[in-house]
Design an enzyme around this catalytic site. Sequence first.
Site, short mmCIF file in Angstrom:
data_model
loop_
_atom_site.label_atom_id
_atom_site.label_comp_id
_atom_site.label_asym_id
_atom_site.label_seq_id
_atom_site.Cartn_x
_atom_site.Cartn_y
_atom_site.Cartn_z
N ASP A 1 42.63 42.99 50.58
CA ASP A 1 41.40 42.54 51.09
C ASP A 1 41.75 41.25 51.87
O ASP A 1 40.70 40.87 52.59
CB ASP A 1 40.24 42.14 50.06
CG ASP A 1 40.66 41.13 49.20
OD1 ASP A 1 41.70 40.73 49.08
OD2 ASP A 1 39.82 40.94 48.38
N SER A 2 42.80 40.98 52.07
CA SER A 2 43.40 40.07 53.16
C SER A 2 42.90 40.48 54.63
O SER A 2 43.02 39.62 55.51
CB SER A 2 44.76 39.58 52.81
OG SER A 2 45.53 40.93 53.10
N LYS B 1 43.49 47.55 42.68
CA LYS B 1 43.92 46.32 42.21
C LYS B 1 42.76 45.71 41.77
O LYS B 1 41.85 45.74 42.77
CB LYS B 1 44.83 45.75 43.31
CG LYS B 1 45.34 44.46 42.66
CD LYS B 1 46.24 43.61 43.91
CE LYS B 1 45.73 42.92 45.11
NZ LYS B 1 44.93 42.00 44.75
N GLU C 1 50.45 35.64 41.93
CA GLU C 1 50.27 34.89 43.25
C GLU C 1 50.27 33.27 42.89
O GLU C 1 49.44 32.79 42.16
CB GLU C 1 49.09 35.23 44.05
CG GLU C 1 48.55 34.55 45.20
CD GLU C 1 47.99 35.20 46.44
OE1 GLU C 1 47.41 36.34 46.06
OE2 GLU C 1 47.76 34.60 47.54
N ASP D 1 42.53 47.50 47.27
CA ASP D 1 42.28 46.11 46.51
C ASP D 1 40.78 46.20 46.41
O ASP D 1 40.04 46.26 47.61
CB ASP D 1 42.69 45.27 47.88
CG ASP D 1 42.90 43.84 46.94
OD1 ASP D 1 42.74 43.72 45.62
OD2 ASP D 1 43.44 42.72 47.68
N GLU E 1 41.54 41.60 40.66
CA GLU E 1 41.85 40.06 40.16
C GLU E 1 41.22 39.85 38.94
O GLU E 1 40.26 40.13 38.55
CB GLU E 1 41.61 39.00 41.19
CG GLU E 1 42.21 39.54 42.71
CD GLU E 1 41.64 38.38 43.82
OE1 GLU E 1 40.87 37.28 43.43
OE2 GLU E 1 42.19 38.62 45.11
O1 KIV Z 1 44.82 40.94 49.73
C1 KIV Z 1 45.97 40.99 49.60
O2 KIV Z 1 46.66 41.34 50.57
C2 KIV Z 1 46.45 40.60 48.49
C3 KIV Z 1 47.99 40.32 48.29
C4 KIV Z 1 48.37 39.13 48.79
C5 KIV Z 1 48.68 40.35 46.99
O3 KIV Z 1 45.93 40.65 47.27
#
Ligand code: KIV
Length: 269
Positions: A50-51, A118, A187, A89, A120
């Site tokens: 989600d980055s 994924k 992280e 994510d 968190e």
């Molecule tokens: O959103 C993302 O790219 C991430 C990575 C930094 C692990 O969660």
Amino acid sequence: MSIIINDFEKMNITKIKKAKNNKKLTVITAYDALFAKLFEEIADMILVGDSLNMSFAGRPDTLSATLDQMIYHTNAVCSGAKKAFVILDMPFGTYINKDEALKNSVKVYQETNAAAIKIEGGEDRAEIIKHLTSNSIAVMGHIGLMPQYVRSEGGYKVRGKTQEDEEQLIRDAIAVEEAGAFAIVVEGVMSNVAKRITKAVNIPIIGIGAGNVTDGQVLVWSDMLGLFEDFKPKFVRHYMQGASMVKEAVNQYRNDVQNSSFPSKEEEY
Ligand code: KIV
């Protein structure tokens, strides 16, 4: 330069778990088909992080990413990298309770070819992870500095600096493993603590900003290619000066347009 092609034929969670203590795992993010295709045979896993909400959508944090946005990008990545193990994510607010998490994860499996999702969270999210894994969803955990907690935590803070936090992180990793996750991203954690976490569980720990003591690493592709210029976190290594290379190329193009050397005779019909 020789490119070492990934020795795993097609990744799956059994092979990922077996890599622990055998092979360091290389994970990279991708948001589109073009780059995913370039990464597919080199990286062990591709994370549609989600980055992308920050580096692609230009937003200040990841919190406004939506599930539809993540599904759109995951479909692009899966189309470009058909053989890759792709992880979606789950964006903020899509796994606030067990039912929402399962409903949204099922939507991901129905609408994309993602191999896993994924989420968190540590001990606080273990029940949700358990609910997903017991309903056949492959889950990668994410503990330590969690970007989706940025507003509730008051910023991005390196974790594991106190004994109390160190113990919490160990409990988080164990809870996520016991809930059935196949791997965990750790992280922004002090490397001595990341080492303890890596030893405390039997699933691969994929570090980012956690030292070289983990079972693998993940980097955001635009960071490692030096395309993101606003700031460079301490843990990022630029493997290419992407931003200046792109600007030089576009500048050269403009010069060629202005002096009419582009297109040449060979480039016209
Ligand atoms: O959103 C993302 O790219 C991430 C990575 C930094 C692990 O969660």
